[in-house]
Design an enzyme around this catalytic site. Structure first.
Site, PDB file in Angstrom:
ATOM      1  N   GLN A 148       3.260 -69.758  46.908  1.00  0.00           N
ATOM      2  CA  GLN A 148       2.731 -68.406  46.682  1.00  0.00           C
ATOM      3  C   GLN A 148       1.337 -68.304  47.290  1.00  0.00           C
ATOM      4  O   GLN A 148       0.487 -69.168  47.042  1.00  0.00           O
ATOM      5  CB  GLN A 148       2.677 -68.077  45.189  1.00  0.00           C
ATOM      6  CG  GLN A 148       2.416 -66.582  44.966  1.00  0.00           C
ATOM      7  CD  GLN A 148       2.260 -66.180  43.506  1.00  0.00           C
ATOM      8  OE1 GLN A 148       1.453 -66.774  42.792  1.00  0.00           O
ATOM      9  NE2 GLN A 148       3.004 -65.184  43.073  1.00  0.00           N
ATOM     10  N   TYR A 199      -4.342 -58.885  41.644  1.00  0.00           N
ATOM     11  CA  TYR A 199      -5.097 -59.623  42.663  1.00  0.00           C
ATOM     12  C   TYR A 199      -5.311 -58.729  43.883  1.00  0.00           C
ATOM     13  O   TYR A 199      -4.952 -57.550  43.862  1.00  0.00           O
ATOM     14  CB  TYR A 199      -4.410 -60.963  42.952  1.00  0.00           C
ATOM     15  CG  TYR A 199      -4.418 -61.824  41.714  1.00  0.00           C
ATOM     16  CD1 TYR A 199      -5.628 -62.312  41.197  1.00  0.00           C
ATOM     17  CD2 TYR A 199      -3.253 -62.087  41.008  1.00  0.00           C
ATOM     18  CE1 TYR A 199      -5.659 -63.055  40.019  1.00  0.00           C
ATOM     19  CE2 TYR A 199      -3.280 -62.835  39.830  1.00  0.00           C
ATOM     20  CZ  TYR A 199      -4.491 -63.306  39.347  1.00  0.00           C
ATOM     21  OH  TYR A 199      -4.527 -64.030  38.169  1.00  0.00           O
ATOM     22  N   ARG A 213       5.745 -60.226  45.890  1.00  0.00           N
ATOM     23  CA  ARG A 213       5.730 -59.980  44.446  1.00  0.00           C
ATOM     24  C   ARG A 213       4.906 -58.730  44.150  1.00  0.00           C
ATOM     25  O   ARG A 213       3.828 -58.555  44.733  1.00  0.00           O
ATOM     26  CB  ARG A 213       5.148 -61.183  43.697  1.00  0.00           C
ATOM     27  CG  ARG A 213       5.451 -61.114  42.211  1.00  0.00           C
ATOM     28  CD  ARG A 213       5.125 -62.395  41.459  1.00  0.00           C
ATOM     29  NE  ARG A 213       6.039 -62.508  40.326  1.00  0.00           N
ATOM     30  CZ  ARG A 213       5.767 -63.135  39.193  1.00  0.00           C
ATOM     31  NH1 ARG A 213       4.631 -63.772  39.031  1.00  0.00           N
ATOM     32  NH2 ARG A 213       6.642 -63.159  38.212  1.00  0.00           N
ATOM     33  N   GLY A 224       9.704 -68.456  33.379  1.00  0.00           N
ATOM     34  CA  GLY A 224       8.364 -69.029  33.480  1.00  0.00           C
ATOM     35  C   GLY A 224       8.035 -69.978  32.360  1.00  0.00           C
ATOM     36  O   GLY A 224       8.282 -71.193  32.434  1.00  0.00           O
ATOM     37  N   ARG A 225       7.485 -69.438  31.258  1.00  0.00           N
ATOM     38  CA  ARG A 225       6.954 -70.295  30.198  1.00  0.00           C
ATOM     39  C   ARG A 225       7.961 -71.295  29.653  1.00  0.00           C
ATOM     40  O   ARG A 225       7.597 -72.412  29.304  1.00  0.00           O
ATOM     41  CB  ARG A 225       6.373 -69.421  29.081  1.00  0.00           C
ATOM     42  CG  ARG A 225       5.019 -68.839  29.475  1.00  0.00           C
ATOM     43  CD  ARG A 225       4.607 -67.717  28.564  1.00  0.00           C
ATOM     44  NE  ARG A 225       5.459 -66.557  28.763  1.00  0.00           N
ATOM     45  CZ  ARG A 225       5.446 -65.471  28.019  1.00  0.00           C
ATOM     46  NH1 ARG A 225       4.624 -65.398  26.997  1.00  0.00           N
ATOM     47  NH2 ARG A 225       6.244 -64.455  28.275  1.00  0.00           N
TER      48      ARG A 225
HETATM   49  C1  LIG Z   1       0.424 -70.485  32.632  1.00  0.00           C
HETATM   50  C2  LIG Z   1       0.830 -69.315  33.496  1.00  0.00           C
HETATM   51  C3  LIG Z   1       0.331 -69.192  34.774  1.00  0.00           C
HETATM   52  C4  LIG Z   1       0.723 -68.141  35.619  1.00  0.00           C
HETATM   53  N1  LIG Z   1       0.284 -68.104  36.915  1.00  0.00           N
HETATM   54  C5  LIG Z   1       0.813 -67.205  37.788  1.00  0.00           C
HETATM   55  C6  LIG Z   1       0.552 -67.297  39.196  1.00  0.00           C
HETATM   56  O1  LIG Z   1      -0.119 -68.210  39.684  1.00  0.00           O
HETATM   57  N2  LIG Z   1       1.089 -66.336  39.998  1.00  0.00           N
HETATM   58  C7  LIG Z   1       1.892 -65.338  39.511  1.00  0.00           C
HETATM   59  O2  LIG Z   1       2.370 -64.506  40.285  1.00  0.00           O
HETATM   60  N3  LIG Z   1       2.171 -65.248  38.187  1.00  0.00           N
HETATM   61  C8  LIG Z   1       1.684 -66.182  37.324  1.00  0.00           C
HETATM   62  N4  LIG Z   1       2.061 -66.143  35.995  1.00  0.00           N
HETATM   63  C9  LIG Z   1       3.088 -65.167  35.546  1.00  0.00           C
HETATM   64  C10 LIG Z   1       4.501 -65.804  35.621  1.00  0.00           C
HETATM   65  O3  LIG Z   1       4.914 -65.995  36.959  1.00  0.00           O
HETATM   66  C11 LIG Z   1       5.564 -64.927  34.931  1.00  0.00           C
HETATM   67  O4  LIG Z   1       5.651 -63.700  35.594  1.00  0.00           O
HETATM   68  C12 LIG Z   1       5.262 -64.688  33.461  1.00  0.00           C
HETATM   69  O5  LIG Z   1       4.933 -65.911  32.818  1.00  0.00           O
HETATM   70  C13 LIG Z   1       6.418 -64.015  32.717  1.00  0.00           C
HETATM   71  O6  LIG Z   1       7.537 -64.852  32.700  1.00  0.00           O
HETATM   72  P1  LIG Z   1       7.955 -65.698  31.376  1.00  0.00           P
HETATM   73  O7  LIG Z   1       8.039 -64.718  30.253  1.00  0.00           O
HETATM   74  O8  LIG Z   1       9.282 -66.308  31.737  1.00  0.00           O
HETATM   75  O9  LIG Z   1       6.891 -66.716  31.132  1.00  0.00           O
HETATM   76  C14 LIG Z   1       1.629 -67.172  35.136  1.00  0.00           C
HETATM   77  C15 LIG Z   1       2.102 -67.290  33.823  1.00  0.00           C
HETATM   78  C16 LIG Z   1       1.726 -68.339  33.006  1.00  0.00           C
HETATM   79  C17 LIG Z   1       2.298 -68.458  31.631  1.00  0.00           C
END
Ligand SMILES: Cc1cc2nc3c(=O)[nH]c(=O)nc-3n(C[C@H](O)[C@H](O)[C@H](O)COP(=O)(O)O)c2cc1C
Length: 411
Positions: A103, A174, A226, A331-332
């Protein structure tokens, strides 16, 4: 079906419909990936048919941002010196044959760790943001052209490092989103103003990356974009989903993007469920459709595949999400159990781990930076997956303890 493979417009095929989305690992050192970074990604090599790295900043002035722990930084891609470590990250991610995507981002006004280091922070316009304690500076036309070129150079580094593709980070407030936002972008030159002009920066970044990919990458190198489907800050509207779909229509018709990744809190988020900010106010004013964004964006994809994400924590939700879009990002849950997708795919759901004990965190190679971060949110272990994104973005206790130096440009 989640088990089915999928072929992108460029011909690349992923083995199944699961994706691991970008997640900051808090594991960099001076922008370089560390052994912690590599171990974390190696453990997640089966988290999906496609795995996306955390956001890497493409310009020296584009980060670091959102580093939740001092001394543990965002990763960088603004110089060739980062390539050797990036190669190791790509190899770790690809070790089982799944696609590794890097990314690429410029964090613009969100480069809070830069501010903390006493360096200038840049954005499309010098807006006085009520939620930022530091000042931001307006980018000049020459700066903007340089950043566009930097996106291209970072894509070249991703190719050289052996990644299978790049995701252009146009979401989550961003720099690319800041240019598209009428709230953040108050410029009167060609980079701001009308909706058409606010599309110029995202469009030229995508075109530049595509040109680099065409010149240097294998034919099946994947390029995704994205976006946050809408941006509402209470009374201040950055953009509505109606505008966002126009941008996506432009991007996917002018270039052959392989996928669009909708950044959402829930895989079935609808208009009014604005990301991260003022959700109640937004919901009252902007809920002008009961259809999920996944459905509303579909007519504008021009062949690009669609990824959705948000709060998928079991197989049933993953199946429901797969009915709305081509690919499903988790994600999480992959922080806690990076074998989630494998377990769902082989109907072994009762083996899914949902609580991150200290032992589990170690077993699944969660980075020390993320362990610190989540531990600060929920003092002591165990951490549950309910740790929410809003609190992450506002910063946990650890972040609040960090100090700005005397030369930082505070307001
Ligand atoms: C610890 C953490 C770091 C994240 N860093 C980014 C990132 O670097 N770039 C991005 O586009 N989204 C980032 N996100 C958002 C995730 O890509 C994702 O959209 C979000 O966690 C929702 O998905 P989930 O409910 O499955 O966790 C981050 C989320 C978390 C929890």
């Amino acid at each position: 079906m989640l088990k089915d493979s999928l072929t992108f417009p460029n011909g690349a095929t992923v083995a199944n419909r699961f994706v691991m989305p970008a997640m900051l690992t808090n594991s960099g050192l001076d922008g370089f990936a560390t052994q912690d970074t590599i171990d974390y990604y190696r453990e997640r090599a089966n988290a999906g048919g496609m795995i996306i790295t955390e956001y890497m900043y493409v310009s020296e002035n584009g980060g670091p941002a959102m580093t939740w722990r001092e001394g543990r930084e965002q990763l960088a891609a603004y110089d060739d010196k980062f390539i050797p470590q990036l190669k190791k990250v790509a190899q770790a991610m690809k070790r089982n044959g799944n696609k590794a995507i890097m990314q690429i981002a410029h964090t613009g006004r969100e480069a809070n760790y830069r501010a903390m280091r006493g360096e200038k922070v840049y954005a499309p316009s010098a807006v006085d943001y009520p939620f930022l304690p530091y000042r931001v500076h307006e980018l000049s036309d020459a700066d903007i052209r340089q950043i566009v070129a930097d996106f291209g150079a970072a894509a070249k580094r991703a190719i050289d490092a052996g990644f299978d593709g790049v995701e252009i980070h146009g979401a989550n407030h961003y720099l690319i989103q800041q240019f598209f936002s009428a709230y953040a972008n108050q410029r009167t030159d060609d980079w701001g103003g009308s909706l058409e002009k606010r599309m110029n920066f995202p469009a030229v970044v995508v075109k530049t990356v595509m040109a680099v990919v065409k010149k240097y990458a294998p034919k099946d190198f994947i390029v995704g974009y994205r976006i946050s489907p809408e941006e509402i800050h209470g009374e201040n509207v950055g953009y509505t989903w109606h505008e966002a779909t126009q941008l996506i229509n432009k991007l996917t018709s002018e270039t052959k993007l392989d996928y669009l990744h909708l950044s959402m809190m829930n895989y079935n988020s609808k208009p009014g469920d604005a990301l991260l900010m003022d959700r109640e106010q937004a919901a009252a004013k902007f809920n002008d459709s009961t259809k999920p964004f996944a459905t509303l964006f579909k007519p504008y994809l021009n062949g690009a595949k669609e990824i959705i994400v948000g709060n998928i924590t079991n197989g049933e939700q993953a199946v429901a999400a797969s009915k709305l879009a081509d690919l499903v990002a988790v994600g999480r849950e992959n922080l806690i159990d990076p074998h989630f997708a494998e377990k769902v795919l082989r109907n072994d759901e009762n083996q899914i781990v949902t609580i991150l004990s200290a032992a589990q965190a170690k077993k699944v190679q969660l980075t020390p930076g993320l362990i610190d971060t989540f531990s600060a949110a929920t003092p002591g272990m165990p951490i549950t997956r309910s740790a929410d994104l809003q609190s992450l973005h506002q910063g946990f206790g650890a972040w609040n303890e960090m100090k700005y130096p005397h030369n930082a440009e505070m307001k």
